[in-house]
Design a protein around this motif. Structure first.
Motif, PDB file in Angstrom:
ATOM      1  N   CYS A 115       0.894  -1.242   0.017  1.00 34.61           N
ATOM      2  CA  CYS A 115      -0.163  -0.065   0.060  1.00 34.61           C
ATOM      3  C   CYS A 115       1.070   1.231  -0.213  1.00 34.61           C
ATOM      4  O   CYS A 115       0.471   2.203  -0.740  1.00 34.61           O
ATOM      5  CB  CYS A 115      -0.858  -0.064   1.160  1.00 34.61           C
ATOM      6  SG  CYS A 115      -2.326  -1.199   1.076  1.00 34.61           S
ATOM      7  N   GLY A 116       2.028   1.220   0.870  1.00 39.22           N
ATOM      8  CA  GLY A 116       2.740   2.376   0.835  1.00 39.22           C
ATOM      9  C   GLY A 116       3.385   2.821  -0.462  1.00 39.22           C
ATOM     10  O   GLY A 116       3.468   4.003  -1.221  1.00 39.22           O
ATOM     11  N   ALA A 117       3.671   1.783  -1.157  1.00 38.84           N
ATOM     12  CA  ALA A 117       4.482   1.827  -2.695  1.00 38.84           C
ATOM     13  C   ALA A 117       3.291   2.225  -3.623  1.00 38.84           C
ATOM     14  O   ALA A 117       3.879   2.962  -4.271  1.00 38.84           O
ATOM     15  CB  ALA A 117       5.047   0.510  -2.859  1.00 38.84           C
ATOM     16  N   ILE A 118       2.163   1.666  -3.462  1.00 43.97           N
ATOM     17  CA  ILE A 118       1.257   1.992  -4.357  1.00 43.97           C
ATOM     18  C   ILE A 118       0.842   3.406  -4.292  1.00 43.97           C
ATOM     19  O   ILE A 118       0.510   4.159  -5.165  1.00 43.97           O
ATOM     20  CB  ILE A 118      -0.007   1.283  -4.107  1.00 43.97           C
ATOM     21  CG1 ILE A 118       0.367  -0.278  -4.595  1.00 43.97           C
ATOM     22  CG2 ILE A 118      -1.201   1.540  -4.942  1.00 43.97           C
ATOM     23  CD1 ILE A 118      -0.706  -1.276  -4.271  1.00 43.97           C
ATOM     24  N   CYS A 119       0.585   3.860  -3.015  1.00 43.58           N
ATOM     25  CA  CYS A 119       0.398   5.328  -2.734  1.00 43.58           C
ATOM     26  C   CYS A 119       1.366   6.409  -3.429  1.00 43.58           C
ATOM     27  O   CYS A 119       1.111   7.260  -3.995  1.00 43.58           O
ATOM     28  CB  CYS A 119       0.173   5.639  -1.463  1.00 43.58           C
ATOM     29  SG  CYS A 119      -1.427   4.899  -0.613  1.00 43.58           S
ATOM     30  N   THR A 120       2.562   6.209  -2.816  1.00 47.01           N
ATOM     31  CA  THR A 120       3.607   6.668  -3.416  1.00 47.01           C
ATOM     32  C   THR A 120       3.736   6.802  -4.732  1.00 47.01           C
ATOM     33  O   THR A 120       3.867   7.862  -5.337  1.00 47.01           O
ATOM     34  CB  THR A 120       4.927   6.329  -2.736  1.00 47.01           C
ATOM     35  OG1 THR A 120       5.016   6.357  -1.030  1.00 47.01           O
ATOM     36  CG2 THR A 120       6.444   7.274  -3.276  1.00 47.01           C
ATOM     37  N   TYR A 121       3.531   5.647  -5.495  1.00 46.94           N
ATOM     38  CA  TYR A 121       3.684   5.729  -7.176  1.00 46.94           C
ATOM     39  C   TYR A 121       2.621   6.397  -7.668  1.00 46.94           C
ATOM     40  O   TYR A 121       2.873   7.123  -8.478  1.00 46.94           O
ATOM     41  CB  TYR A 121       3.550   4.131  -7.485  1.00 46.94           C
ATOM     42  CG  TYR A 121       3.307   4.050  -8.798  1.00 46.94           C
ATOM     43  CD1 TYR A 121       4.825   3.843  -9.820  1.00 46.94           C
ATOM     44  CD2 TYR A 121       2.055   3.863  -9.717  1.00 46.94           C
ATOM     45  CE1 TYR A 121       4.559   3.945 -11.133  1.00 46.94           C
ATOM     46  CE2 TYR A 121       2.069   3.969 -11.257  1.00 46.94           C
ATOM     47  CZ  TYR A 121       3.199   3.773 -11.752  1.00 46.94           C
ATOM     48  OH  TYR A 121       3.176   3.746 -13.085  1.00 46.94           O
ATOM     49  N   LEU A 122       1.275   6.230  -7.017  1.00 48.53           N
ATOM     50  CA  LEU A 122       0.480   7.128  -7.732  1.00 48.53           C
ATOM     51  C   LEU A 122       0.368   8.302  -7.702  1.00 48.53           C
ATOM     52  O   LEU A 122       0.025   9.330  -8.396  1.00 48.53           O
ATOM     53  CB  LEU A 122      -0.971   6.349  -7.041  1.00 48.53           C
ATOM     54  CG  LEU A 122      -1.370   4.995  -7.402  1.00 48.53           C
ATOM     55  CD1 LEU A 122      -2.807   4.606  -6.748  1.00 48.53           C
ATOM     56  CD2 LEU A 122      -1.769   5.112  -9.031  1.00 48.53           C
ATOM     57  N   ALA A 123       1.040   8.952  -6.431  1.00 50.76           N
ATOM     58  CA  ALA A 123       1.003  10.578  -6.100  1.00 50.76           C
ATOM     59  C   ALA A 123       2.001  10.967  -7.146  1.00 50.76           C
ATOM     60  O   ALA A 123       1.823  12.165  -7.797  1.00 50.76           O
ATOM     61  CB  ALA A 123       1.484  10.956  -4.833  1.00 50.76           C
ATOM     62  N   ASP A 124       3.006  10.233  -7.468  1.00 48.99           N
ATOM     63  CA  ASP A 124       4.221  10.554  -8.260  1.00 48.99           C
ATOM     64  C   ASP A 124       3.823  10.581  -9.655  1.00 48.99           C
ATOM     65  O   ASP A 124       4.073  11.308 -10.807  1.00 48.99           O
ATOM     66  CB  ASP A 124       5.402   9.909  -8.153  1.00 48.99           C
ATOM     67  CG  ASP A 124       6.164  10.401  -6.806  1.00 48.99           C
ATOM     68  OD1 ASP A 124       5.834  11.275  -6.250  1.00 48.99           O
ATOM     69  OD2 ASP A 124       6.948   9.440  -6.282  1.00 48.99           O
ATOM     70  N   ALA A 125       2.987   9.420 -10.160  1.00 44.64           N
ATOM     71  CA  ALA A 125       2.555   9.060 -11.504  1.00 44.64           C
ATOM     72  C   ALA A 125       1.559  10.087 -11.960  1.00 44.64           C
ATOM     73  O   ALA A 125       1.326  10.587 -13.248  1.00 44.64           O
ATOM     74  CB  ALA A 125       2.044   7.564 -11.600  1.00 44.64           C
TER      75      ALA A 125
END
Length: 194
Positions: A69-79
């Motif tokens: 989840c942390g990686a997904i949230c970080t990825y989506l915010a940057d993407a």
């Protein structure tokens, strides 16, 4: 990045609720792939090819699999920078943002789960990544002071992740209902994407 639809592997009884909220915050196009826990779809070869651990949630975007989840949230915010959910790499608050994103995964979640499962405190709390429950809660309380969000007046993806965990902890009675946590949860739950 691309407007290509994200494939979101999900079950409502999983941590996927965090990613669902985050996807709504970004406004990114996505489609659900609902997996049935009762029929063990998450442990069948088709999904194990996505995540060999058979854990949800997971997303696939532009051919890349992202889990945790942390990686997904970080990825989506940057993407999806137009959603303004993460400080840019040259913004001084980026370090604070990343600190609390990783703290949520490595400290908040395990502390709340240990409490929820009534696991006894460790004889050597220094052996645990989170130390002890009280220190975790005190650190989060300090991070939310003065608030209203982790980054002060700015809502970000870290509030999705931390907020979802605190909300789960309150629901499961594994989080002390401190006034600052209640105020924080009240603020984030008013967001349309929530």
């Amino acid at each position: 990045m691309s407007n290509e639809a994200i494939v979101f592997y999900h079950n409502p009884q999983s941590r996927g609720r965090i990613v669902h909220w985050m996807l709504e915050e970004t406004g990114a196009p996505y489609r659900f792939e609902l997996l049935n826990f009762e029929t063990h779809e998450h442990k069948k070869p088709a999904f194990l090819a996505i995540n060999p651990m058979g854990k949800l949630p997971a997303i696939v975007h532009r051919g890349t699999v992202i889990t945790e989840c942390g990686a997904i949230c970080t990825y989506l915010a940057d993407a999806f920078p137009a959603a303004n959910l993460a400080p840019s790499i040259d913004d001084g608050s980026r370090g604070t943002y990343l600190r609390w994103m990783f703290f949520a995964q490595g400290c908040i979640e395990p502390a709340l789960i240990d409490r929820m499962l009534s696991r006894p405190p460790a004889d050597r709390p220094t052996a645990l990544g989170y130390g002890n429950y009280d220190d975790v809660l005190n650190a989060v309380e300090k991070a939310l002071t003065p608030g209203p969000y982790i980054l002060g007046d700015r809502f970000s993806a870290v509030d999705v992740y931390v907020g979802a965990q605190l909300g789960f902890g309150m629901m499961m009675k594994s989080l002390e209902p401190r006034p600052i946590f209640q105020k924080y949860l009240g603020a984030i739950s008013q967001r349309p994407a929530y």
